[in-house]
Design an enzyme around this catalytic site. Sequence first.
Site, PDB file in Angstrom:
ATOM      1  N   CYS A   1       0.876  -1.182   0.000  1.00  0.00           N
ATOM      2  CA  CYS A   1       0.000   0.000   0.000  1.00  0.00           C
ATOM      3  C   CYS A   1       0.910   1.227   0.000  1.00  0.00           C
ATOM      4  CB  CYS A   1      -0.905  -0.001   1.224  1.00  0.00           C
ATOM      5  SG  CYS A   1      -1.950   1.469   1.351  1.00  0.00           S
TER       6      CYS A   1
ATOM      7  N   HIS B   1      -2.116  -4.708 -10.444  1.00  0.00           N
ATOM      8  CA  HIS B   1      -2.819  -3.545 -11.007  1.00  0.00           C
ATOM      9  C   HIS B   1      -3.096  -3.748 -12.483  1.00  0.00           C
ATOM     10  CE1 HIS B   1      -2.510  -0.709  -7.607  1.00  0.00           C
ATOM     11  NE2 HIS B   1      -1.459  -1.435  -7.290  1.00  0.00           N
TER      12      HIS B   1
ATOM     13  N   GLU C   1     -10.149   0.177  -6.203  1.00  0.00           N
ATOM     14  CA  GLU C   1      -9.209  -0.678  -5.482  1.00  0.00           C
ATOM     15  C   GLU C   1      -9.797  -2.050  -5.149  1.00  0.00           C
ATOM     16  OE1 GLU C   1      -6.816   0.430  -2.263  1.00  0.00           O
ATOM     17  OE2 GLU C   1      -6.651   2.537  -2.840  1.00  0.00           O
TER      18      GLU C   1
ATOM     19  N   CYS D   1      -4.604   6.147  -4.717  1.00  0.00           N
ATOM     20  CA  CYS D   1      -3.997   4.823  -4.606  1.00  0.00           C
ATOM     21  C   CYS D   1      -2.531   4.975  -4.994  1.00  0.00           C
ATOM     22  CB  CYS D   1      -4.704   3.833  -5.518  1.00  0.00           C
ATOM     23  SG  CYS D   1      -4.013   2.162  -5.457  1.00  0.00           S
TER      24      CYS D   1
ATOM     25  N   GLY E   1      -1.271   2.247  -7.208  1.00  0.00           N
ATOM     26  CA  GLY E   1      -1.957   2.432  -8.495  1.00  0.00           C
ATOM     27  C   GLY E   1      -1.311   3.522  -9.322  1.00  0.00           C
TER      28      GLY E   1
HETATM   29  N1  LIG Z   1      -6.356  -2.228  -2.405  1.00  0.00           N
HETATM   30  C1  LIG Z   1      -4.925  -2.563  -2.587  1.00  0.00           C
HETATM   31  C2  LIG Z   1      -4.137  -2.287  -1.285  1.00  0.00           C
HETATM   32  C3  LIG Z   1      -4.036  -0.784  -0.969  1.00  0.00           C
HETATM   33  C4  LIG Z   1      -3.372  -0.026  -2.072  1.00  0.00           C
HETATM   34  C5  LIG Z   1      -3.558   1.495  -2.041  1.00  0.00           C
HETATM   35  N2  LIG Z   1      -4.364   2.036  -0.966  1.00  0.00           N
HETATM   36  C6  LIG Z   1      -2.219   2.211  -2.155  1.00  0.00           C
HETATM   37  O1  LIG Z   1      -2.097   3.359  -1.683  1.00  0.00           O
HETATM   38  O2  LIG Z   1      -1.309   1.629  -2.791  1.00  0.00           O
HETATM   39  C7  LIG Z   1      -4.802  -4.060  -2.951  1.00  0.00           C
HETATM   40  O3  LIG Z   1      -5.749  -4.812  -2.680  1.00  0.00           O
HETATM   41  O4  LIG Z   1      -3.749  -4.442  -3.487  1.00  0.00           O
END
Ligand SMILES: N[C@H](CCC[C@H](N)C(=O)O)C(=O)O
Length: 276
Positions: A75, A161, A210, A219, A222
């Site tokens: 994250c 991603h 997400e 994100c 992301g």
């Molecule tokens: N939902 C993402 C985790 C959090 C990523 C995001 N909040 C960031 O800032 O990178 C996943 O399932 O891989």
Amino acid sequence: MLLRFWKMHGLGNDFMVIDLVTQRARIPSQKISQWANRNTGIGFDQLLLVEPPSHPDMDFRYRIFNADGSEVENCGNGARCFARFVVDNHLTTKRDIRVETAGGPMTLHLADDQRVRVDMGPPRLTPDEIPFVAEVEATQYEVDVDGERVSLSAVSMGNPHAVVLVDSVDHAPVATLGPKLEAHERFPNRVNVGFLEVVSTHKARLRVFERGVGETRACGTGACAAAVAGIQQGLLESPVDITLPGGTLTLEWDGHQQSVIMTGPAERVFEGRIPL
Ligand SMILES: N[C@H](CCC[C@H](N)C(=O)O)C(=O)O
């Protein structure tokens, strides 16, 4: 027991952060989705746990759980908040902080302007590493979604991603195509879905649906994946400022095996205690 925590956010992507270095507690998985609930709980996109390292060359172990309770590999916005948390809570005197995550090691740097610079490690681009079902690695793939052909890039920053190019993020099919791609069979571990609008060679806009949460205000991983996808296709050049609904991140990437460097803010909202 009463468990101390901080509520934090990175560009509106918000977190409950718990220090399990000075507190001893085991968090039951059903508590995570309860605490994540924005009406009956604390409300957050992800829970971040600060733990002692399991490797001697690391400073901390950094664990991440989505609002649905699923534990994930990385994250990016959370990494910046993690750095601010451990420094402001005096869990370290370092300013270059090595953390181990399920997606690999990262180095977090607390800059003097209160922004945080994170070495996110190199992107992983082979289908097996993402994971994504494809015969060979490519910068763009064609995926069938309910009879519609969708072009996307597939990039892992430790977490998976998909990046879909759009003319305008304001009109992107985030709420319709996002969930369909998140659960698409060609992404065996599900996937985060980014909608990328290229503004110029050094600027882009992005919205992300997400995995395990839905659309968030920002994100970090992301943004890293979108920068990699745009640079690989010759649409963007490093450094790239990517603006998400919650604000702007700066991404640097010099090519395949190099690390992606992400720089942005990390904010504390409040401190709290919750019965466990
Ligand atoms: N939902 C993402 C985790 C959090 C990523 C995001 N909040 C960031 O800032 O990178 C996943 O399932 O891989």
